[in-house]
Design a protein around this motif. Structure first.
Motif, PDB file in Angstrom:
ATOM      1  N   PRO A   1       0.825  -1.205   0.000  1.00  0.00           N
ATOM      2  CA  PRO A   1       0.000   0.000   0.000  1.00  0.00           C
ATOM      3  C   PRO A   1       0.863   1.261   0.000  1.00  0.00           C
ATOM      4  N   GLY A   2       0.546   2.181  -0.866  1.00  0.00           N
ATOM      5  CA  GLY A   2       1.311   3.411  -0.917  1.00  0.00           C
ATOM      6  C   GLY A   2       0.721   4.397  -1.894  1.00  0.00           C
ATOM      7  N   THR A   3       1.424   5.508  -2.069  1.00  0.00           N
ATOM      8  CA  THR A   3       0.961   6.579  -2.939  1.00  0.00           C
ATOM      9  C   THR A   3       2.102   6.993  -3.857  1.00  0.00           C
ATOM     10  N   LEU A   4       1.815   7.101  -5.132  1.00  0.00           N
ATOM     11  CA  LEU A   4       2.825   7.511  -6.107  1.00  0.00           C
ATOM     12  C   LEU A   4       2.747   9.019  -6.315  1.00  0.00           C
TER      13      LEU A   4
ATOM     14  N   TYR B   1       7.477   6.196  -4.955  1.00  0.00           N
ATOM     15  CA  TYR B   1       6.305   5.463  -4.457  1.00  0.00           C
ATOM     16  C   TYR B   1       6.442   5.418  -2.944  1.00  0.00           C
TER      17      TYR B   1
ATOM     18  N   LEU C   1       5.286   4.762   0.960  1.00  0.00           N
ATOM     19  CA  LEU C   1       4.475   3.789   1.696  1.00  0.00           C
ATOM     20  C   LEU C   1       3.651   4.507   2.763  1.00  0.00           C
ATOM     21  N   THR C   2       2.740   5.320   2.301  1.00  0.00           N
ATOM     22  CA  THR C   2       1.887   6.096   3.202  1.00  0.00           C
ATOM     23  C   THR C   2       0.624   6.510   2.483  1.00  0.00           C
ATOM     24  N   ASN C   3      -0.372   6.819   3.289  1.00  0.00           N
ATOM     25  CA  ASN C   3      -1.611   7.393   2.777  1.00  0.00           C
ATOM     26  C   ASN C   3      -1.534   8.910   2.849  1.00  0.00           C
ATOM     27  N   ASN C   4      -0.576   9.387   3.641  1.00  0.00           N
ATOM     28  CA  ASN C   4      -0.586  10.777   4.066  1.00  0.00           C
ATOM     29  C   ASN C   4       0.470  11.570   3.311  1.00  0.00           C
TER      30      ASN C   4
ATOM     31  N   VAL D   1      -0.147  14.758   2.010  1.00  0.00           N
ATOM     32  CA  VAL D   1      -0.535  16.166   1.896  1.00  0.00           C
ATOM     33  C   VAL D   1       0.622  17.088   2.262  1.00  0.00           C
ATOM     34  N   ARG D   2       1.211  16.837   3.432  1.00  0.00           N
ATOM     35  CA  ARG D   2       2.270  17.731   3.896  1.00  0.00           C
ATOM     36  C   ARG D   2       3.533  17.617   3.050  1.00  0.00           C
TER      37      ARG D   2
ATOM     38  N   LYS E   1       3.724  16.884  -0.030  1.00  0.00           N
ATOM     39  CA  LYS E   1       3.489  17.582  -1.306  1.00  0.00           C
ATOM     40  C   LYS E   1       3.686  19.085  -1.138  1.00  0.00           C
ATOM     41  N   GLN E   2       3.135  19.622  -0.039  1.00  0.00           N
ATOM     42  CA  GLN E   2       3.293  21.060   0.214  1.00  0.00           C
ATOM     43  C   GLN E   2       4.771  21.410   0.350  1.00  0.00           C
TER      44      GLN E   2
ATOM     45  N   PRO F   1      -1.519  14.496 -12.249  1.00  0.00           N
ATOM     46  CA  PRO F   1      -1.495  13.047 -12.478  1.00  0.00           C
ATOM     47  C   PRO F   1      -1.955  12.651 -13.881  1.00  0.00           C
TER      48      PRO F   1
END
Lengths: 320, 228
Positions: B142-145, B190, B192-195, B197-198, B200-201, B213
């Motif tokens: 699970p993660g976010t690209l 990639y 390994l977090t859902n979070n 937001v910070r 990215k800022q 995207p």
């Protein structure tokens, strides 16, 4: 007007995720403020949290996982399994209150004391796997509620609609082999968003093939796409399945102003989605809906989103 | 990254005297599409594929008046008659990148893996390579690209890694891809977090451009450049 249960409990605020964590107590306070200032509190049936019986937690999670959670939490660990899962020593207890509160709401709906309910709980649940905490989730509240419905009330067909912007991997995995629970999720496409599952080819396993559906939404899409998926995909799926009870994994994080995702569902779009779910439940489930909070992080928009959500559950003839 | 770590070691083989029908049944029963052909010493002498078999027993035969005769001929064919002798092979200590580039060039679906003495050690298919690169991309977890556009100069990646590390986020993988603008690179961490937001800022505050995207490319080179 419907008799709508509203689960909210100050103890849910005590689950402390530390500084700068999006899954924070302020989310619930914002939601409650929306209900309160919207004048809806006198109209709903308030429900307080109840601790879940261990039997129901174990209906979804492995005993070893529950013990590991208890030990790590009570011994002061600040994270569990992934750094995302920030916790405090009270988290274990509060996770029982979240799952138990949802069970209590479901019980009241099934006993005919209320028609439907909105459960404003923390920690959320739909990412939690049988033996792993994930994505701010510890116990899978909605999966536990579904198991409770099956075992305690003998419900033969449960429809779960998950419109949180992230795929509910935990819920899907619990029920992917179970043809009596239909798990439908729409979410930001997993190539672009957490947790990386929920692709359209994931349709269930073995006897459960066909009662899991995923509609990945591409970044930048919004109301039109949700309208399309509900009209052309969700309705036919539930028309065929005919759920006796509808459970909702309610995430407000697909909102255009929520920066946890790239999806642009508007406030009006959210209302449309909920109105359709109510219509499905009216048609097949005698109006029985239990909506359970998952994500939603835009504190400025949560009050209006929650207010509309409850208003739609209350239905027509709300006194002015 | 070596072929022997990603190949199928217990490879199913056939002899050149076996009939085509035998080869066909073996493939169907084992759900495979490539059969290395070996001699008594387990030395590789050829390869036969499901396509070779289809070619030798075309279904169109059914429509021909002399169908039975053709089938009779086909049923007498032996593996040795239709196999590809001296197939393209790869060594156990070649890398999966070697295999990847060879697959692209040779346009076949699998390579027998042979050691220096010509003994068959395994087989590696396009599917094995896909699995290896799925793992490399880290997308099983699970993660976010993210996609970050950076100037093509030394030290950019360090800044990105530092910013992400400061947020206490682990990496599933980092991919750096060429971009249509020669002076830029697209970096795909990639996380390994859902979070995100910070982080990215933070990256934006450092002057990095986060690509929409819908404009992401992992494979973005013009076609002629890739094929040439």
């Amino acid at each position: 007007m419907k008799r709508t249960g509203y689960l909210y409990d100050l103890r849910y605020l005590l689950h402390d995720t530390g500084p700068y964590h999006p899954e924070c107590a302020e989310r619930l306070q914002a939601i409650h403020r929306g209900i309160e200032t919207g004048g809806l509190l006198p109209l709903v049936k308030e429900i307080s949290a109840v601790k879940a019986d261990m039997r129901w937690i174990e209906a979804v999670h492995e005993p070893g996982y529950i013990r590991r959670f208890e030990e790590l939490c009570l011994s002061g660990h600040r994270t569990f399994d992934f750094p995302d899962n920030q916790m405090c020593p009270e988290t274990y207890e509060i996770a029982f209150l979240a799952a138990g509160g949802v069970i209590e709401a479901v019980r009241r709906v099934m006993a005919g004391e209320i028609d439907n309910a909105f459960c404003v709980v923390r920690p959320p649940g739909h990412h939690a796997e049988v033996n792993q905490a994930m994505g701010f989730c510890y116990f899978n509240n909605i999966a536990i509620a579904a198991r409770y419905l099956q075992e305690e009330w003998g419900v033969a067909r449960i429809g779960i609609f998950d419109f949180d912007v992230h795929h509910g991997n935990g819920t899907q995995h619990v029920f992917e082999q179970d043809p009596t629970v239909f798990y439908y999720s729409c979410h930001e496409h997993p190539t672009f968003a957490f947790p990386g599952t929920g692709r359209s080819f994931e349709k269930g396993v073995g006897p459960g093939l066909g009662t899991t559906r995923n509609w990945p939404v591409l970044p930048g899409q919004g109301d039109d796409e949700y309208r399309k998926l509900i009209e052309t995909d969700l309705w036919p799926a539930f028309d065929a399945f005919k759920p006796e009870v509808v459970l909702v994994s309610c995430g407000f994080d697909a909102h255009e102003e929520d920066d946890m995702s790239d999806i642009r569902l508007t406030t009006a779009g959210y209302s449309y989605v909920m109105e359709q779910i109510v219509a499905i439940a009216e048609k097949y489930a005698g109006g029985r809906i239990v909506s359970v909070l998952e994500g939603g992080y835009c504190l400025a928009r949560l009050p209006e989103l929650a207010r509309n959500h409850v208003q739609i559950l209350l239905g027509k003839d709300i006194p002015a | 990254m070596f072929v022997h770590r990603s190949m199928t070691p217990r490879v199913i083989t056939i002899g050149k005297e076996a009939s085509l029908l035998e080869a066909k049944d073996l493939m169907r029963n084992k759900n495979i599409r490539h059969l290395p052909v070996v001699d008594e010493q387990q030395k590789l002498i050829g390869i036969i594929t499901d396509r070779d078999i289809r070619g030798a027993m075309p279904l169109e035969n059914v429509r021909l008046p002399d169908f039975c005769k053709k089938m009779e001929v086909a049923s007498q064919l032996k593996v040795g008659d239709v196999m590809t002798p001296d197939p393209i092979t790869i060594g156990p200590h070649d890398t999966i990148e070697d295999a990847l580039l060879m697959f692209e060039q040779k346009k076949v679906g699998a390579f027998p893996v042979i050691d220096a003495e010509g003994r068959l050690k395994g087989i590696i298919s396009v599917r094995d390579i896909l699995r290896a690169f799925t793992n490399v991309l880290g997308i099983g977890q699970p993660g976010t690209l993210l996609c970050i556009l950076v100037e093509e100069k030394v030290g950019q990646l360090k800044k990105i890694v530092d910013a992400i590390t400061e947020e206490g986020i682990s990496f599933g993988s980092v991919l750096v891809a060429r971009y249509w603008d020669e002076n830029k690179r697209a970096v795909f961490p990639y996380l390994l977090t859902n979070n995100v937001v910070r982080v990215k800022q933070k990256l934006k505050a450092l002057g990095f451009e986060l690509l929409d995207p819908m404009e992401w490319y992992i494979d973005q080179l013009p076609r002629h450049e890739r094929d040439g």
